[in-house]
Design a protein around this motif. Structure first.
Motif, PDB file in Angstrom:
ATOM      1  N   ASN A 109      -6.363   7.790   3.132  1.00  0.00           N
ATOM      2  CA  ASN A 109      -5.573   6.884   3.900  1.00  0.00           C
ATOM      3  C   ASN A 109      -6.034   5.335   4.132  1.00  0.00           C
TER       4      ASN A 109
ATOM      5  N   ILE B  66      -7.320   6.126  -1.463  1.00  0.00           N
ATOM      6  CA  ILE B  66      -5.807   6.188  -1.190  1.00  0.00           C
ATOM      7  C   ILE B  66      -5.587   7.527  -0.503  1.00  0.00           C
ATOM      8  N   SER B  67      -6.228   8.619  -0.970  1.00  0.00           N
ATOM      9  CA  SER B  67      -5.911   9.911  -0.419  1.00  0.00           C
ATOM     10  C   SER B  67      -6.465   9.908   0.792  1.00  0.00           C
TER      11      SER B  67
ATOM     12  N   ALA C 120       0.878   6.175  -7.376  1.00  0.00           N
ATOM     13  CA  ALA C 120      -0.603   5.883  -7.721  1.00  0.00           C
ATOM     14  C   ALA C 120      -0.790   6.929  -9.116  1.00  0.00           C
TER      15      ALA C 120
ATOM     16  N   LYS D 151      -5.660   1.695   3.021  1.00  0.00           N
ATOM     17  CA  LYS D 151      -4.818   0.823   2.309  1.00  0.00           C
ATOM     18  C   LYS D 151      -5.344  -0.101   1.285  1.00  0.00           C
TER      19      LYS D 151
ATOM     20  N   ILE E  79      -1.672  13.459  -2.399  1.00  0.00           N
ATOM     21  CA  ILE E  79      -0.724  12.255  -2.332  1.00  0.00           C
ATOM     22  C   ILE E  79       0.525  12.544  -3.176  1.00  0.00           C
TER      23      ILE E  79
ATOM     24  N   ARG F 229       0.663   3.909  -2.878  1.00  0.00           N
ATOM     25  CA  ARG F 229       0.296   5.498  -2.615  1.00  0.00           C
ATOM     26  C   ARG F 229       1.491   6.676  -3.257  1.00  0.00           C
TER      27      ARG F 229
ATOM     28  N   SER G 171       0.729  -1.338   0.033  1.00  0.00           N
ATOM     29  CA  SER G 171       0.042  -0.003   0.137  1.00  0.00           C
ATOM     30  C   SER G 171       0.950   1.208   0.022  1.00  0.00           C
ATOM     31  N   THR G 172       1.998   1.156   0.680  1.00  0.00           N
ATOM     32  CA  THR G 172       2.875   2.557   0.749  1.00  0.00           C
ATOM     33  C   THR G 172       3.466   2.578  -0.621  1.00  0.00           C
TER      34      THR G 172
END
Length: 218
Positions: A136, A133-134, A93, A138, A180, A90, A86-87
């Motif tokens: 937060n 995503i923005s 993306a 995951k 992001i 982000r 997920s990191t």
């Protein structure tokens, strides 16, 4: 397994039809599959188990393969052999869409938390993904082939269509870059801008050539 078929009395479009189906769904998860695509064996079991074992994850996608109208495998949509956490997603993306819509499994509650598919976008899945995503939540991609995608060239052909897609991508990326920010997301934003300019120049060149040919014929 009980199947419920929902029919629209008129053409509502993809985004509104998806929203309608999600609101009618009774389960904990929403699984996506597009018309003409085929789920790989045990896809539902694999995704369900992963989501149950990782309650902090809200959305999971996987790898895909292209198939022709006869069901023959003709390539891979995204030939990536490793999972993407997920990191990383982000931070990248806006550079590339790593999670293909037809492979998604999503917690239904995510739609109620961040909102449903936005009817103002033709790339409703990408806009929703960036919105999640923005906020937060995951999302990640597993290194497993979940779906066979029917490669329908007629559906996405034409330079005008490509220009429309590039314009939409740029609009979405501009909207979410401030939420992001990262170096790779900036590169992705610039890439879409350059891509749109290139396609517009190509369309302009083709149009002028046709105009010149018509004048010469007359």
């Amino acid at each position: 397994l009980k199947l419920v078929i929902i029919k629209n009395s008129k053409n509502l479009g993809i985004a509104q039809s998806l929203n309608k189906g999600i609101k009618e769904a009774k389960g904990k998860y929403i699984v996506r599959i597009d018309c003409g695509d085929i789920m790989e064996e045990n896809r539902l079991t694999k995704q369900f188990k992963y989501m149950e074992n990782h309650p902090d994850i809200s959305l999971v996608g996987g790898l895909t393969k292209w198939i022709d109208s006869n069901g023959n495998i003709i390539g891979t949509y995204f030939p990536y052999r490793f999972g993407i956490d997920s990191t990383t997603i982000r931070k990248r993306a806006l550079y590339r869409t790593y999670i293909v819509h037809t492979t998604w499994i999503v917690k239904k509650e995510l739609y109620y938390r961040v909102g449903f598919y936005n009817l103002d976008y033709i790339l409703e899945d990408y806009e929703f993904l960036l919105r999640a995503i923005s906020a937060n939540y995951k999302v990640l991609m597993l290194p497993k082939y979940f779906t066979l995608i029917w490669k329908n060239d007629k559906g996405l052909s034409g330079n005008n269509r490509k220009a429309m897609i590039q314009k939409e991508l740029l609009r979405i990326k501009i909207k979410y870059f401030g939420k992001i920010p990262s170096f790779m997301n900036l590169i992705g934003l610039i890439k879409s801008l350059v891509g749109l300019l290139f396609i517009r120049l190509l369309v302009y060149s083709i149009y002028n050539n046709k105009e010149s040919q018509l004048k010469n014929e007359n």
